[in-house]
Design a protein around this motif. Structure first.
Motif, mmCIF file in Angstrom:
data_model
loop_
_atom_site.group_PDB
_atom_site.id
_atom_site.type_symbol
_atom_site.label_atom_id
_atom_site.label_comp_id
_atom_site.label_asym_id
_atom_site.label_seq_id
_atom_site.Cartn_x
_atom_site.Cartn_y
_atom_site.Cartn_z
ATOM 1 N N LEU A 252 0.828 -1.207 0.000
ATOM 2 C CA LEU A 252 0.000 0.000 0.000
ATOM 3 C C LEU A 252 0.863 1.258 0.000
ATOM 4 O O LEU A 252 0.590 2.211 -0.739
ATOM 5 N N LEU A 253 1.917 1.260 0.822
ATOM 6 C CA LEU A 253 2.814 2.416 0.868
ATOM 7 C C LEU A 253 3.487 2.637 -0.479
ATOM 8 O O LEU A 253 3.578 3.778 -0.963
ATOM 9 N N ALA A 254 3.959 1.542 -1.101
ATOM 10 C CA ALA A 254 4.598 1.662 -2.413
ATOM 11 C C ALA A 254 3.620 2.195 -3.447
ATOM 12 O O ALA A 254 3.978 3.029 -4.292
ATOM 13 N N TRP A 255 2.380 1.747 -3.390
ATOM 14 C CA TRP A 255 1.363 2.228 -4.329
ATOM 15 C C TRP A 255 1.111 3.722 -4.128
ATOM 16 O O TRP A 255 0.977 4.471 -5.100
ATOM 17 N N LEU A 256 1.056 4.158 -2.878
ATOM 18 C CA LEU A 256 0.835 5.580 -2.602
ATOM 19 C C LEU A 256 2.002 6.436 -3.080
ATOM 20 O O LEU A 256 1.805 7.554 -3.577
ATOM 21 N N LEU A 257 3.222 5.925 -2.934
ATOM 22 C CA LEU A 257 4.388 6.677 -3.403
ATOM 23 C C LEU A 257 4.372 6.863 -4.913
ATOM 24 O O LEU A 257 4.959 7.818 -5.435
ATOM 25 N N LEU A 258 3.698 5.964 -5.612
ATOM 26 C CA LEU A 258 3.608 6.078 -7.067
ATOM 27 C C LEU A 258 2.712 7.232 -7.503
ATOM 28 O O LEU A 258 2.667 7.569 -8.687
ATOM 29 N N LEU A 259 1.977 7.816 -6.548
ATOM 30 C CA LEU A 259 1.172 8.990 -6.884
ATOM 31 C C LEU A 259 2.055 10.185 -7.236
ATOM 32 O O LEU A 259 1.642 11.086 -7.962
ATOM 33 N N TRP A 260 3.285 10.207 -6.695
ATOM 34 C CA TRP A 260 4.238 11.237 -7.093
ATOM 35 C C TRP A 260 4.754 10.907 -8.492
ATOM 36 O O TRP A 260 5.095 9.773 -8.791
ATOM 37 N N SER A 261 4.810 11.899 -9.341
ATOM 38 C CA SER A 261 5.276 11.667 -10.706
ATOM 39 C C SER A 261 6.798 11.563 -10.756
ATOM 40 O O SER A 261 7.502 12.076 -9.880
ATOM 41 N N PHE A 262 7.277 10.869 -11.768
ATOM 42 C CA PHE A 262 8.715 10.784 -12.041
ATOM 43 C C PHE A 262 8.922 11.252 -13.475
ATOM 44 O O PHE A 262 8.276 10.766 -14.400
ATOM 45 N N LEU A 263 9.842 12.197 -13.659
ATOM 46 C CA LEU A 263 10.129 12.709 -15.002
ATOM 47 C C LEU A 263 11.609 13.053 -15.099
ATOM 48 O O LEU A 263 12.177 13.666 -14.198
ATOM 49 N N MET A 264 12.217 12.624 -16.198
ATOM 50 C CA MET A 264 13.595 12.991 -16.485
ATOM 51 C C MET A 264 13.646 13.622 -17.874
ATOM 52 O O MET A 264 13.296 12.991 -18.863
ATOM 53 N N LYS A 265 14.035 14.894 -17.914
ATOM 54 C CA LYS A 265 14.213 15.599 -19.183
ATOM 55 C C LYS A 265 15.707 15.718 -19.461
ATOM 56 O O LYS A 265 16.462 16.169 -18.599
ATOM 57 N N ILE A 266 16.111 15.344 -20.665
ATOM 58 C CA ILE A 266 17.521 15.363 -21.022
ATOM 59 C C ILE A 266 17.715 16.235 -22.251
ATOM 60 O O ILE A 266 16.992 16.090 -23.247
ATOM 61 N N ASP A 267 18.670 17.151 -22.187
ATOM 62 C CA ASP A 267 19.019 17.958 -23.348
ATOM 63 C C ASP A 267 20.512 18.242 -23.328
ATOM 64 O O ASP A 267 21.236 17.750 -22.461
ATOM 65 N N VAL A 268 20.969 19.039 -24.256
ATOM 66 C CA VAL A 268 22.405 19.278 -24.390
ATOM 67 C C VAL A 268 22.983 20.046 -23.210
ATOM 68 O O VAL A 268 24.196 20.012 -22.968
ATOM 69 N N ASP A 269 22.136 20.733 -22.452
ATOM 70 C CA ASP A 269 22.619 21.544 -21.337
ATOM 71 C C ASP A 269 22.595 20.818 -19.998
ATOM 72 O O ASP A 269 23.249 21.242 -19.051
ATOM 73 N N GLY A 270 21.814 19.725 -19.899
ATOM 74 C CA GLY A 270 21.778 19.018 -18.624
ATOM 75 C C GLY A 270 20.519 18.195 -18.440
ATOM 76 O O GLY A 270 19.839 17.826 -19.403
ATOM 77 N N LEU A 271 20.212 17.923 -17.177
ATOM 78 C CA LEU A 271 19.058 17.109 -16.798
ATOM 79 C C LEU A 271 18.075 17.945 -15.977
ATOM 80 O O LEU A 271 18.488 18.773 -15.174
ATOM 81 N N THR A 272 16.798 17.684 -16.187
ATOM 82 C CA THR A 272 15.762 18.197 -15.295
ATOM 83 C C THR A 272 15.051 16.985 -14.714
ATOM 84 O O THR A 272 14.523 16.155 -15.459
ATOM 85 N N LEU A 273 15.050 16.875 -13.381
ATOM 86 C CA LEU A 273 14.452 15.721 -12.705
ATOM 87 C C LEU A 273 13.302 16.178 -11.821
ATOM 88 O O LEU A 273 13.462 17.123 -11.038
ATOM 89 N N ARG A 274 12.153 15.522 -11.970
ATOM 90 C CA ARG A 274 11.034 15.761 -11.073
ATOM 91 C C ARG A 274 10.803 14.491 -10.263
ATOM 92 O O ARG A 274 10.393 13.461 -10.800
ATOM 93 N N LEU A 275 11.100 14.561 -8.974
ATOM 94 C CA LEU A 275 11.029 13.404 -8.089
ATOM 95 C C LEU A 275 10.208 13.766 -6.866
ATOM 96 O O LEU A 275 10.547 14.697 -6.130
ATOM 97 N N ARG A 276 9.094 13.040 -6.660
ATOM 98 C CA ARG A 276 8.228 13.237 -5.497
ATOM 99 C C ARG A 276 7.824 14.698 -5.313
ATOM 100 O O ARG A 276 7.911 15.257 -4.223
ATOM 101 N N GLY A 277 7.443 15.322 -6.410
ATOM 102 C CA GLY A 277 6.928 16.677 -6.367
ATOM 103 C C GLY A 277 7.976 17.774 -6.385
ATOM 104 O O GLY A 277 7.637 18.948 -6.385
ATOM 105 N N ILE A 278 9.263 17.410 -6.405
ATOM 106 C CA ILE A 278 10.347 18.402 -6.391
ATOM 107 C C ILE A 278 11.076 18.356 -7.731
ATOM 108 O O ILE A 278 11.510 17.291 -8.174
ATOM 109 N N THR A 279 11.212 19.508 -8.369
ATOM 110 C CA THR A 279 11.899 19.599 -9.656
ATOM 111 C C THR A 279 13.280 20.214 -9.460
ATOM 112 O O THR A 279 13.415 21.268 -8.829
ATOM 113 N N THR A 280 14.304 19.549 -9.994
ATOM 114 C CA THR A 280 15.679 20.019 -9.875
ATOM 115 C C THR A 280 16.310 20.074 -11.257
ATOM 116 O O THR A 280 16.223 19.118 -12.021
ATOM 117 N N ARG A 281 16.947 21.201 -11.554
ATOM 118 C CA ARG A 281 17.693 21.355 -12.812
ATOM 119 C C ARG A 281 19.169 21.114 -12.541
ATOM 120 O O ARG A 281 19.761 21.742 -11.649
#
Length: 230
Positions: free
Chosen positions: A60-89
């Protein structure tokens, strides 16, 4: 151009659901065994009840954690990561390595780890420290919405020599070679490993060919400069 990689959330939710249902069935079986004094597992029923409850709670806990989105954007300048509601460039200068690592002694479900430069932090994940560097586990490679080889190829295309996946690709290539051999097919070089190694050699060659600033200067022009000053 920006490439986006997502987590295969649907697959992971199904896995959580399957483990939760299995835990519920174990709980029912333990209750039934506990109610029957003559049952073979009657004495162990309380232990199995506790295990089943923990299994359902973790699922159940693992299923709830999946409610947070995961996104990795990759380009020539670097990475943008969205993990558990926090976006970091993360500019590429702040990323020291992206490594595919074993889980225990197995390559069956390896993790993608990122090692950051001193002083750089990543939101949404807990870090471990090695040699004064923060290292974060991003996601199991099999849990991306793209094939593992595609994920590695995209990261290598933009991250260059920061990507270390040779051991994992060799493991995958060996498994495919064995499967082809068992089917009676001709064993040939794995195209994913060949592409990765070719890219690595190209990156190393480019590093060796970068001339120093002194080498760029024409000796004749240097002499002319001295002559004009004289």
């Amino acid at each position: 151009m920006t490439v986006q990689l997502h987590r295969n959330t649907t697959k992971l939710r199904r896995t959580c659901l399957a483990w939760g249902l299995f835990g519920a069935l174990v709980w029912l079986a333990a209750r039934w065994a506990g109610a029957d004094p003559d049952h073979f597992h009657h004495g162990k029923a309380p232990f199995y009840e506790v295990v089943s409850v923990v299994m359902v709670a973790v699922s159940l806990l693992a299923w709830l954690l999946l409610l947070w989105s995961f996104l990795m954007k990759i380009d020539v300048d670097g990475l943008t990561l969205r993990l558990r509601g926090i976006t970091t460039r993360l500019p590429w200068e702040s990323v020291e390595s992206l490594t595919v690592t074993k889980v225990g002694d197995s390559w069956e479900a390896p993790n993608l780890e990122i090692r950051l430069a001193p002083g750089v932090k990543l939101g949404g994940r807990l870090a471990s420290k090695r040699a004064g560097r923060r290292i974060y586990s991003l996601l199991a490679l099999d849990n991306f919405d793209a094939a593992p080889e595609e994920v590695i190829a995209v990261l290598q295309r933009y991250g260059g020599g920061r990507v270390d996946a040779q051991e994992y690709l060799q493991h995958r290539a060996a498994k495919r070679a064995v499967a082809r051999y068992m089917r009676g097919d001709a064993v040939q070089a794995d195209p994913h490993l060949v592409e990765y190694m070719a890219a690595q050699r190209s990156i190393e060659a480019e590093k060796r060919e970068i001339p120093s600033s002194g080498d760029d200067q024409d000796p004749d022009s240097t002499r002319n400069d001295h002559g004009s000053r004289d």
